[in-house]
Design a protein around this motif. Structure first.
Motif, short mmCIF file in Angstrom:
data_model
loop_
_atom_site.label_atom_id
_atom_site.label_comp_id
_atom_site.label_asym_id
_atom_site.label_seq_id
_atom_site.Cartn_x
_atom_site.Cartn_y
_atom_site.Cartn_z
N ARG A 6 -3.08 10.62 -21.59
CA ARG A 6 -2.56 11.31 -20.43
C ARG A 6 -3.46 11.16 -19.19
NH1 ARG A 6 1.15 15.27 -19.05
NH2 ARG A 6 0.16 16.94 -17.88
N TRP A 7 -4.76 11.24 -19.42
CA TRP A 7 -5.67 11.16 -18.25
C TRP A 7 -5.58 9.79 -17.57
CZ3 TRP A 7 -9.61 7.60 -18.03
CH2 TRP A 7 -9.97 6.97 -19.24
N ALA A 8 -5.41 8.75 -18.42
CA ALA A 8 -5.34 7.41 -17.84
C ALA A 8 -4.05 7.25 -17.03
CB ALA A 8 -5.40 6.36 -18.94
N ASP A 9 -2.98 7.84 -17.57
CA ASP A 9 -1.69 7.72 -16.90
C ASP A 9 -1.69 8.48 -15.58
OD1 ASP A 9 0.97 6.83 -16.85
OD2 ASP A 9 1.65 8.82 -17.43
N LEU A 10 -2.29 9.68 -15.59
CA LEU A 10 -2.20 10.53 -14.41
C LEU A 10 -3.32 10.30 -13.39
CD1 LEU A 10 -1.05 13.94 -15.91
CD2 LEU A 10 0.27 12.29 -14.61
N ALA A 11 -4.47 9.83 -13.88
CA ALA A 11 -5.60 9.69 -12.95
C ALA A 11 -6.07 8.25 -12.80
CB ALA A 11 -6.76 10.58 -13.41
N LEU A 12 -6.27 7.57 -13.93
CA LEU A 12 -6.90 6.25 -13.85
C LEU A 12 -6.01 5.24 -13.11
CD1 LEU A 12 -9.27 4.44 -14.71
CD2 LEU A 12 -7.97 3.86 -16.75
N ILE A 13 -4.73 5.18 -13.50
CA ILE A 13 -3.85 4.17 -12.89
C ILE A 13 -3.63 4.43 -11.40
CG2 ILE A 13 -1.52 3.19 -12.98
CD1 ILE A 13 -1.91 2.74 -15.77
N PRO A 14 -3.30 5.68 -11.00
CA PRO A 14 -3.19 5.91 -9.54
C PRO A 14 -4.49 5.59 -8.81
CG PRO A 14 -2.28 7.77 -10.73
CD PRO A 14 -2.90 6.88 -11.75
N ALA A 15 -5.64 5.93 -9.43
CA ALA A 15 -6.92 5.66 -8.76
C ALA A 15 -7.12 4.16 -8.58
CB ALA A 15 -8.06 6.27 -9.57
N LEU A 16 -6.80 3.38 -9.63
CA LEU A 16 -6.96 1.92 -9.52
C LEU A 16 -6.01 1.35 -8.47
CD1 LEU A 16 -7.31 0.85 -13.26
CD2 LEU A 16 -9.05 0.71 -11.49
N ASN A 17 -4.75 1.86 -8.47
CA ASN A 17 -3.78 1.37 -7.49
C ASN A 17 -4.26 1.65 -6.07
OD1 ASN A 17 -1.90 0.42 -9.33
ND2 ASN A 17 -1.00 2.44 -9.60
N LEU A 18 -4.75 2.88 -5.88
CA LEU A 18 -5.21 3.28 -4.56
C LEU A 18 -6.42 2.45 -4.15
CD1 LEU A 18 -4.21 5.44 -2.67
CD2 LEU A 18 -6.03 6.93 -3.47
N ALA A 19 -7.32 2.20 -5.12
CA ALA A 19 -8.51 1.40 -4.82
C ALA A 19 -8.09 0.00 -4.36
CB ALA A 19 -9.40 1.33 -6.05
N LEU A 20 -7.10 -0.57 -5.04
CA LEU A 20 -6.62 -1.90 -4.65
C LEU A 20 -6.06 -1.88 -3.24
CD1 LEU A 20 -4.76 -3.43 -7.72
CD2 LEU A 20 -6.54 -4.50 -6.33
N ALA A 21 -5.26 -0.84 -2.93
CA ALA A 21 -4.66 -0.74 -1.60
C ALA A 21 -5.75 -0.66 -0.54
CB ALA A 21 -3.75 0.48 -1.53
N PHE A 22 -6.78 0.15 -0.81
CA PHE A 22 -7.83 0.29 0.19
C PHE A 22 -8.70 -0.96 0.26
CE2 PHE A 22 -6.52 4.65 0.28
CZ PHE A 22 -6.75 4.98 1.60
N LEU A 23 -8.84 -1.65 -0.87
CA LEU A 23 -9.59 -2.92 -0.86
C LEU A 23 -8.93 -3.92 0.08
CD1 LEU A 23 -12.03 -4.21 -2.45
CD2 LEU A 23 -10.28 -5.39 -3.77
N VAL A 24 -7.60 -4.06 -0.06
CA VAL A 24 -6.89 -5.01 0.79
C VAL A 24 -6.94 -4.56 2.25
CG1 VAL A 24 -4.67 -6.10 1.24
CG2 VAL A 24 -5.40 -5.73 -1.10
N ALA A 25 -6.78 -3.24 2.47
CA ALA A 25 -6.87 -2.72 3.83
C ALA A 25 -8.25 -3.00 4.42
CB ALA A 25 -6.58 -1.22 3.85
N GLY A 26 -9.29 -2.87 3.57
CA GLY A 26 -10.64 -3.16 4.02
C GLY A 26 -10.79 -4.62 4.43
N LEU A 27 -10.15 -5.51 3.69
CA LEU A 27 -10.21 -6.94 4.03
C LEU A 27 -9.56 -7.18 5.39
CD1 LEU A 27 -9.38 -8.62 0.59
CD2 LEU A 27 -11.59 -8.42 1.74
N VAL A 28 -8.46 -6.45 5.66
CA VAL A 28 -7.81 -6.59 6.97
C VAL A 28 -8.77 -6.16 8.07
CG1 VAL A 28 -5.91 -5.78 8.42
CG2 VAL A 28 -5.50 -6.29 6.01
N VAL A 29 -9.49 -5.04 7.83
CA VAL A 29 -10.45 -4.54 8.84
C VAL A 29 -11.55 -5.57 9.06
CG1 VAL A 29 -12.11 -2.73 9.36
CG2 VAL A 29 -9.93 -2.14 8.34
N ILE A 30 -12.03 -6.17 7.95
CA ILE A 30 -13.07 -7.20 8.09
C ILE A 30 -12.55 -8.37 8.91
CG2 ILE A 30 -14.41 -8.92 6.80
CD1 ILE A 30 -14.71 -6.87 4.58
N TYR A 31 -11.28 -8.75 8.65
CA TYR A 31 -10.70 -9.86 9.40
C TYR A 31 -10.66 -9.56 10.90
CZ TYR A 31 -7.44 -13.04 11.43
OH TYR A 31 -6.87 -13.96 12.27
N ILE A 32 -10.36 -8.29 11.24
CA ILE A 32 -10.33 -7.91 12.66
C ILE A 32 -11.74 -7.95 13.26
CG2 ILE A 32 -9.63 -6.03 14.25
CD1 ILE A 32 -7.22 -7.04 12.94
N GLY A 33 -12.75 -7.97 12.37
CA GLY A 33 -14.11 -8.09 12.87
C GLY A 33 -14.82 -6.76 12.98
#
Lengths: 364, 322
Positions: A6-33
């Motif tokens: 249950r903990w993985a379903d409710l916490a781990l997966i959303p956390a990983l998904n969110l981390a991925l989203a912010f990782l890609v967003a961070g790459l966009v920020v780096i691209y902007i300089g």
């Protein structure tokens, strides 16, 4: 596939998904300089760093709780209400009608009537797509998209031709009477003697939290809620068990439209104190991201709405401090959150499930 | 209303219908293969931006077109990954793509050009200009036939002709080739296609990528043919009108063309007249004209005027039995 703990379903997966989203967003920020860490710091300080900032963050979060709950309850019945935007637009007209109808003596008198106005107008706008889905099988996603555009045209017409102040050029209603003004965060904290700056957060935040609690009770503690969830799991099985599909679809969509409509209490009555051209500003769509991230659970929705409140308030500070990063950065983050927590969810879930299966095998 | 006014309205109808038609046919390929696509808007938008930006960088409309198609294909690939490979929700993926395009075009556009998300104005030779047909001048001078030939047949950009040529081509591909038969089959009964030893995954990827290609042309049309630069949120709901046209046409190519022409006509009339007085009824407000495509689509979807039945396997990820 083995089921995840249950903990993985409710916490781990959303956390990983969110981390991925912010990782890609961070790459966009780096691209902007720019530095993503500095951007993150500005966003957090700008949204949580002062009482004033909290006043805006919670104001945005209030709207997102309403629209997030609206999408969430529909998800439980496996319906996708993409029309929160239009339902909130129409509800704004309802709120304006209530607030302008009489010279309200006290805000508390006007509040139940305004809630009714918002909910009924919002629900009414969801009623036609709901009825078409229930009885004619028209896909509710497409019809609610179409109803967003129709709502936009209709409310623009009403504001320009019917509800506008005579002689004024601005397409907006008259200001509401002072008696209709909702207590702001500053006033409410003033009652208990705490100083708080002037910010748009208002009493509808509590209304949103009550709705979240009410939705939890409805979904998990009532017969109707059980029927809704059963229908969402398998509509054929639900039908076989004697749960009428038409009734469930109608009830769920009306509640959903009503919840989306309630955000107008926050924006139209609380902040704008008149109905302007677009008081929704995309909050109906944010509700999709909020419901996905919050796993359609009221607690999750409240937390996700707070996160998006931080994003929206922090994002406007970011635009101020880093001119290279415009406000649309929020849209990018929002898109990535929807993508990774919604559409690409299995991209994370499949490897995690495999990992847990292997761990379990080794233990056995 | 005189003759020349009618010709002018029809001319603007053609120009407004062309991007709708390209996007509508794009959606047709995708949805016929069982992949719902509410991300037409986003793919068009990112293509319009990429085309406008690269035409401005290089001074070549063709490089702009290629960039637009590439950008649109990239988003189509994301949609394919989400909805085919990872069996995610196709509608949610479409929503994400629309936001991604709206955000990225404004953000990157501002970073590249510092003009508030707009791209620089393109010179005439970096655009798809009007093609003048033989004898346009001679015949154009004639009464009646002249304006029709000179303004409706001749004098449009290459991409507009391409849009209308794509209609018979789409019909032929879908209904007269083996590829088209398989494409329609994976949208109706993927298990049967799988049993016949054909890859459902590959077939659906093809459909999604063709959709990306056509959305790319539609976007490039907006920024390099219909106007001379990209503006923030340039598509302004055209992707959704195209989606409406697709349903209105019940997922068939020729009716799709008529639906797009109808919606283009409504838009053209709405642009020309702010409000229309109809004898006996009263004044029709411009907002009603804007909402009419959506209202008509809901009526069609409701099945009161002929039932619109989507491809049977639409929206369902295909899970191969193991």
């Amino acid at each position: 596939m083995t089921r995840l703990p249950r903990w993985a379903d409710l916490a781990l997966i959303p956390a990983l998904n969110l981390a991925l989203a912010f990782l890609v967003a961070g790459l966009v920020v780096i691209y902007i300089g720019e530095s993503p860490l500095r951007a993150l710091r500005i966003m957090i300080e700008g949204s949580l760093g002062s009482a004033y900032a909290w006043g805006f963050t919670l104001y945005y979060a209030t709207s997102f709780i309403f629209t997030g709950l609206a999408v969430a309850i529909a998800f439980h019945a496996r319906l996708f209400n993409i029309g929160g935007e239009g339902q909130a637009l129409v509800a704004g007209v309802g709120v304006a009608l209530v607030c302008l109808s009489v010279d309200w003596a006290h805000w508390a008198l006007a509040l139940p009537v305004a809630i009714l106005g918002a909910a009924v107008f919002g629900a009414a706008w969801a009623a036609i797509p709901a009825w078409l889905q229930a009885t004619r099988g028209s896909h509710v996603v497409i019809t609610t998209i179409m109803f967003n555009f129709i709502a936009s045209a209709l409310t623009v017409y009403l504001l320009v031709n019917v509800m506008r102040v005579p002689g004024s050029m601005a397409p907006e209603t008259a200001s509401f009477p002072p008696g209709a003004a909702l207590p702001t965060g500053r006033e409410m904290l003033g009652w208990v003697g705490i100083a708080f700056p002037r910010a748009p957060v208002n009493i509808s935040l509590f209304l949103a939290l009550i709705c979240a609690a009410g939705l939890w009770v409805l979904l998990w503690r009532t017969r109707l809620g059980y029927e809704i969830r059963a229908f969402g799991q398998s509509d054929t099985a639900a039908r076989y068990a004697g749960i009428p599909a038409v009734r469930i679809i109608m009830i769920v969509m009306l509640i959903s439209g009503g919840l989306a409509g309630l955000m107008a209490i926050n924006t139209v009555r609380g902040e704008g104190r008149r109905r302007v051209l677009d008081p929704v500003q995309g909050a109906g769509f944010v509700g999709i991201a909020v419901a996905l991230m919050g796993r359609s659970h009221p607690v999750g929705v409240v937390l996700a709405a707070l996160l998006f409140g931080i994003l929206y308030q922090g994002g406007s500070e970011l635009e101020f401090e880093m001119p290279a990063i415009t406000r649309e950065m929020i849209l990018v983050i929002q898109a990535l959150v929807i993508l990774f927590t919604g559409a690409l969810e299995n991209m994370v879930r499949m490897p995690v499930e495999r990992l847990f299966a292997r761990l379990r095998q080794r233990r056995a | 209303m005189d003759f020349i006014t009618i010709v002018q309205i029809l001319e603007s109808t053609l120009r407004l219908a062309a991007p709708l038609l390209l996007a509508c046919l794009a959606g047709l390929f995708s949805e016929r293969a069982g992949i719902f696509d509410i991300g037409l808007e986003g793919k068009m938008l990112i293509a319009a931006f990429a085309a406008g930006a690269f035409a401005a960088f290089t001074g070549s409309a063709w490089i702009g077109l290629a960039a637009g198609i590439t950008a649109s294909l990239a988003l189509a690939l994301v949609h394919g990954l989400a909805s085919i490979t990872f069996r995610g929700n196709q509608l949610i993926s479409g929503v994400a793509i629309n936001f991604l395009a709206a955000g990225l075009t404004a953000l990157v556009g501002n970073h590249w050009f510092r003009q508030g998300g707009q791209t620089p104005a393109l010179p005439q030779d970096a655009r798809f200009g009007a093609l003048h047909w033989p004898l346009a001048e001679t015949i154009g001078a004639l009464p009646l036939l002249g304006p029709v030939y000179g303004r409706l047949v001749s004098g449009h950009s290459l991409l507009l002709y391409l849009a209308f040529a794509a209609v018979p081509l789409t019909w032929w591909v879908l209904f007269r080739t083996r590829f088209g038969l398989r494409l329609r089959a994976v949208g109706e009964n993927p298990a049967a296609v799988d049993t016949a030893g054909i890859s459902v995954t590959l077939q659906r990827y093809w459909a999604v990528m063709i959709c990306g290609l056509l959305c790319g042309i539609a976007g490039a049309y907006l920024s390099t043919a219909a106007s001379a630069s990209f503006n923030t949120n340039m598509t302004a709901g055209k992707g959704f009108i195209a989606l409406a046209a697709l349903i209105f046409a019940k997922w068939r190519p020729y009716p799709a063309m008529w639906a797009c022409l109808l919606f283009g006509l409504l838009e053209a009339i709405g642009i020309r007249y702010q409000s229309i007085a109809v004898p006996g009824i009263g004044v029709i407000p411009v907002q009603l004209m804007q909402a009419l495509p959506y209202i008509l689509t809901v009526v069609i979807l409701a099945g009161f005027v002929g039932k619109a039945t989507p491809p049977r396997a639409g929206g369902e990820p295909y899970v191969k039995e193991r």
